[in-house]
Write a protein that holds these residues in place. Sequence first.
Motif, PDB file in Angstrom:
ATOM      1  N   GLY A  12      -7.194   8.404   7.857  1.00  0.00           N
ATOM      2  CA  GLY A  12      -6.821   9.821   7.987  1.00  0.00           C
ATOM      3  C   GLY A  12      -6.775  10.473   6.586  1.00  0.00           C
ATOM      4  N   ALA A  13      -6.986   9.726   5.729  1.00  0.00           N
ATOM      5  CA  ALA A  13      -6.811  10.624   4.389  1.00  0.00           C
ATOM      6  C   ALA A  13      -8.181  11.509   4.095  1.00  0.00           C
ATOM      7  CB  ALA A  13      -7.018   9.621   3.160  1.00  0.00           C
ATOM      8  N   VAL A 134     -15.525  -5.096  -2.070  1.00  0.00           N
ATOM      9  CA  VAL A 134     -16.951  -4.825  -2.063  1.00  0.00           C
ATOM     10  C   VAL A 134     -17.725  -4.433  -3.269  1.00  0.00           C
ATOM     11  CG1 VAL A 134     -18.626  -3.847  -0.521  1.00  0.00           C
ATOM     12  CG2 VAL A 134     -16.120  -4.177   0.389  1.00  0.00           C
ATOM     13  N   LEU A 135     -17.312  -3.383  -3.955  1.00  0.00           N
ATOM     14  CA  LEU A 135     -18.104  -2.888  -5.148  1.00  0.00           C
ATOM     15  C   LEU A 135     -17.186  -2.903  -6.351  1.00  0.00           C
ATOM     16  CD1 LEU A 135     -20.082  -0.027  -3.700  1.00  0.00           C
ATOM     17  CD2 LEU A 135     -20.950  -2.410  -3.975  1.00  0.00           C
ATOM     18  N   PRO A 136     -16.667  -4.123  -6.692  1.00  0.00           N
ATOM     19  CA  PRO A 136     -15.556  -4.157  -7.894  1.00  0.00           C
ATOM     20  C   PRO A 136     -16.168  -3.294  -9.293  1.00  0.00           C
ATOM     21  CG  PRO A 136     -16.399  -6.290  -7.643  1.00  0.00           C
ATOM     22  CD  PRO A 136     -17.059  -5.554  -6.435  1.00  0.00           C
ATOM     23  N   ASN A 137     -17.737  -3.410  -9.257  1.00  0.00           N
ATOM     24  CA  ASN A 137     -18.121  -2.712 -10.767  1.00  0.00           C
ATOM     25  C   ASN A 137     -18.772  -1.392 -10.250  1.00  0.00           C
ATOM     26  OD1 ASN A 137     -17.856  -5.132 -12.141  1.00  0.00           O
ATOM     27  ND2 ASN A 137     -19.611  -6.078 -10.950  1.00  0.00           N
ATOM     28  N   ALA A 138     -18.319  -0.753  -9.485  1.00  0.00           N
ATOM     29  CA  ALA A 138     -18.677   0.709  -9.065  1.00  0.00           C
ATOM     30  C   ALA A 138     -18.645   1.659 -10.234  1.00  0.00           C
ATOM     31  CB  ALA A 138     -17.876   1.219  -8.060  1.00  0.00           C
ATOM     32  N   GLU A 139     -19.242   2.491 -10.752  1.00  0.00           N
ATOM     33  CA  GLU A 139     -19.147   3.206 -11.801  1.00  0.00           C
ATOM     34  C   GLU A 139     -18.070   4.180 -11.638  1.00  0.00           C
ATOM     35  OE1 GLU A 139     -22.971   1.334 -12.129  1.00  0.00           O
ATOM     36  OE2 GLU A 139     -22.032   2.242 -10.564  1.00  0.00           O
ATOM     37  N   VAL A 140     -17.582   4.669 -10.315  1.00  0.00           N
ATOM     38  CA  VAL A 140     -16.665   5.433 -10.075  1.00  0.00           C
ATOM     39  C   VAL A 140     -15.843   4.928  -9.062  1.00  0.00           C
ATOM     40  CG1 VAL A 140     -16.105   7.890  -9.219  1.00  0.00           C
ATOM     41  CG2 VAL A 140     -17.899   7.816 -10.744  1.00  0.00           C
ATOM     42  N   LYS A 141     -14.533   5.090  -9.087  1.00  0.00           N
ATOM     43  CA  LYS A 141     -13.616   4.540  -8.095  1.00  0.00           C
ATOM     44  C   LYS A 141     -12.431   5.648  -7.874  1.00  0.00           C
ATOM     45  CE  LYS A 141     -14.021  -0.245  -9.442  1.00  0.00           C
ATOM     46  NZ  LYS A 141     -13.274  -1.579  -9.533  1.00  0.00           N
ATOM     47  N   VAL A 142     -12.360   5.769  -6.746  1.00  0.00           N
ATOM     48  CA  VAL A 142     -11.336   6.636  -6.088  1.00  0.00           C
ATOM     49  C   VAL A 142     -10.314   6.339  -5.108  1.00  0.00           C
ATOM     50  CG1 VAL A 142     -10.859   9.027  -5.182  1.00  0.00           C
ATOM     51  CG2 VAL A 142     -12.744   8.771  -6.973  1.00  0.00           C
ATOM     52  N   TYR A 143      -8.969   6.552  -5.342  1.00  0.00           N
ATOM     53  CA  TYR A 143      -8.063   6.257  -4.148  1.00  0.00           C
ATOM     54  C   TYR A 143      -7.723   7.429  -3.679  1.00  0.00           C
ATOM     55  CZ  TYR A 143      -4.605   3.782  -1.640  1.00  0.00           C
ATOM     56  OH  TYR A 143      -3.563   3.223  -0.456  1.00  0.00           O
ATOM     57  N   LEU A 144      -8.110   7.832  -2.433  1.00  0.00           N
ATOM     58  CA  LEU A 144      -7.803   9.083  -1.843  1.00  0.00           C
ATOM     59  C   LEU A 144      -6.737   8.756  -0.629  1.00  0.00           C
ATOM     60  CD1 LEU A 144      -8.734  12.115  -1.443  1.00  0.00           C
ATOM     61  CD2 LEU A 144     -10.098  11.209   0.202  1.00  0.00           C
ATOM     62  N   THR A 145      -5.692   9.683  -0.986  1.00  0.00           N
ATOM     63  CA  THR A 145      -4.433   9.563  -0.068  1.00  0.00           C
ATOM     64  C   THR A 145      -4.385  10.959   0.256  1.00  0.00           C
ATOM     65  OG1 THR A 145      -2.464   8.416   0.625  1.00  0.00           O
ATOM     66  CG2 THR A 145      -2.716   9.375  -1.699  1.00  0.00           C
ATOM     67  N   ALA A 146      -3.164  11.160   1.322  1.00  0.00           N
ATOM     68  CA  ALA A 146      -2.395  12.303   1.767  1.00  0.00           C
ATOM     69  C   ALA A 146      -1.105  11.674   2.432  1.00  0.00           C
ATOM     70  CB  ALA A 146      -3.396  12.946   2.777  1.00  0.00           C
ATOM     71  N   VAL A 197      -9.038   6.385  -9.708  1.00  0.00           N
ATOM     72  CA  VAL A 197      -8.249   7.530  -9.841  1.00  0.00           C
ATOM     73  C   VAL A 197      -7.816   7.839  -8.757  1.00  0.00           C
ATOM     74  CG1 VAL A 197      -8.555   9.899 -10.321  1.00  0.00           C
ATOM     75  CG2 VAL A 197      -9.794   8.119 -11.865  1.00  0.00           C
ATOM     76  N   LEU A 198      -6.429   8.197  -8.816  1.00  0.00           N
ATOM     77  CA  LEU A 198      -5.615   8.460  -7.505  1.00  0.00           C
ATOM     78  C   LEU A 198      -5.851   9.940  -7.333  1.00  0.00           C
ATOM     79  CD1 LEU A 198      -3.370   8.016  -5.602  1.00  0.00           C
ATOM     80  CD2 LEU A 198      -1.787   8.585  -7.032  1.00  0.00           C
ATOM     81  N   LEU A 199      -6.266  10.383  -6.013  1.00  0.00           N
ATOM     82  CA  LEU A 199      -6.381  11.828  -5.807  1.00  0.00           C
ATOM     83  C   LEU A 199      -5.624  12.036  -4.373  1.00  0.00           C
ATOM     84  CD1 LEU A 199     -10.315  12.835  -6.186  1.00  0.00           C
ATOM     85  CD2 LEU A 199      -8.028  13.497  -7.354  1.00  0.00           C
ATOM     86  N   ASP A 200      -4.474  12.869  -4.383  1.00  0.00           N
ATOM     87  CA  ASP A 200      -3.651  12.981  -3.205  1.00  0.00           C
ATOM     88  C   ASP A 200      -4.147  14.513  -2.733  1.00  0.00           C
ATOM     89  OD1 ASP A 200      -1.810  14.062  -1.295  1.00  0.00           O
ATOM     90  OD2 ASP A 200      -0.087  12.935  -2.167  1.00  0.00           O
ATOM     91  N   SER A 201      -4.768  14.427  -1.680  1.00  0.00           N
ATOM     92  CA  SER A 201      -5.430  15.531  -0.789  1.00  0.00           C
ATOM     93  C   SER A 201      -4.492  16.249  -0.088  1.00  0.00           C
ATOM     94  CB  SER A 201      -6.794  15.040   0.030  1.00  0.00           C
ATOM     95  OG  SER A 201      -6.308  14.353   1.088  1.00  0.00           O
ATOM     96  N   SER A 202      -3.173  15.934   0.041  1.00  0.00           N
ATOM     97  CA  SER A 202      -2.089  16.890   0.898  1.00  0.00           C
ATOM     98  C   SER A 202      -2.439  18.300   0.712  1.00  0.00           C
ATOM     99  CB  SER A 202      -0.914  16.362   0.721  1.00  0.00           C
ATOM    100  OG  SER A 202      -0.681  14.996   0.740  1.00  0.00           O
ATOM    101  N   ASP A 203      -2.423  18.737  -0.573  1.00  0.00           N
ATOM    102  CA  ASP A 203      -2.570  20.242  -0.726  1.00  0.00           C
ATOM    103  C   ASP A 203      -3.846  20.555  -1.285  1.00  0.00           C
ATOM    104  OD1 ASP A 203       0.269  20.690   0.218  1.00  0.00           O
ATOM    105  OD2 ASP A 203       0.650  19.644  -1.753  1.00  0.00           O
ATOM    106  N   MET A 204      -5.102  19.651  -1.138  1.00  0.00           N
ATOM    107  CA  MET A 204      -6.416  20.060  -1.743  1.00  0.00           C
ATOM    108  C   MET A 204      -7.288  20.414  -0.587  1.00  0.00           C
ATOM    109  SD  MET A 204      -6.521  17.201  -4.647  1.00  0.00           S
ATOM    110  CE  MET A 204      -8.086  17.559  -5.316  1.00  0.00           C
ATOM    111  N   THR A 205      -8.073  21.391  -0.776  1.00  0.00           N
ATOM    112  CA  THR A 205      -9.240  21.579   0.207  1.00  0.00           C
ATOM    113  C   THR A 205     -10.335  20.574   0.003  1.00  0.00           C
ATOM    114  OG1 THR A 205     -10.440  22.949  -1.310  1.00  0.00           O
ATOM    115  CG2 THR A 205      -9.024  24.206  -0.026  1.00  0.00           C
ATOM    116  N   ILE A 206     -11.105  20.297   0.985  1.00  0.00           N
ATOM    117  CA  ILE A 206     -12.512  19.443   1.002  1.00  0.00           C
ATOM    118  C   ILE A 206     -13.281  19.889  -0.226  1.00  0.00           C
ATOM    119  CG2 ILE A 206     -14.447  18.664   2.016  1.00  0.00           C
ATOM    120  CD1 ILE A 206     -13.013  19.377   4.834  1.00  0.00           C
TER     121      ILE A 206
END
Length: 223
Positions: A12-13, A134-146, A197-206
């Motif tokens: 649901g994030a 799955v992709l430990p060598n990915a060039e960009v990693k984001v942890y998206l939560t809310a 990189v941690l991104l908390d989308s609780s108060d962010m728009t898409i």
Amino acid sequence: MSVNIAIDGPAGAGKSTIAKAVAKELEFIYVDTGAMYRAMALYLLRQGLSSETTEKMGEACANAEISIVYENGAQQVMLNGENVTGLLRQEEVGNMASVSSAVPQIREKLVELQRILASKENVVMDGRDIGTCVLPNAEVKVYLTASARTRALRRCKELEEKGVSCVLEEIEADINERDHRDMTREISPLKQAEDAVLLDSSDMTIEEVKEAIISLYKKTKEA
């Protein structure tokens, strides 16, 4: 050489929505790993299995063939030749996927398919353990939560728009239960990769979340 963007986070994030938007703007392929696991869960349910019969899931998954195709630019999930895209958002399927995804044989089969695709194409992939497993060598990693309440509100709105009634407190309790299950499972638990990189989308728009991830991608190109 292909470029991989991994987006992880709890249920649901907004991972799928964001991943699709990022992939579209960058003209990458969007790989919905959650949909693949849901397709497997649907297959297991059709075999008469329940979330309590995990010991039978490993053997049962052997005959499930799952693939992703694009029709008119839209992703379609195929299960043994049948388009099951419209069946994957059911609550029963989601709960089964959370349980069955911890079965080693199921994870091994799906992870192999995901890695092969990512090695050949520029992809945006979202799930629970993309950056860690799955992709430990990915060039960009984001942890998206809310927050759980924010995610429950989003889910209720989604259900109500489809004409389905819901109780916010029940949805929130289900989300908290799934979070706990995903974070404490023995195999590939949900967690933030050390270099994500941690991104908390609780108060962010898409749009704000999408631009934040694209900015991270552009920084990797400049590095």
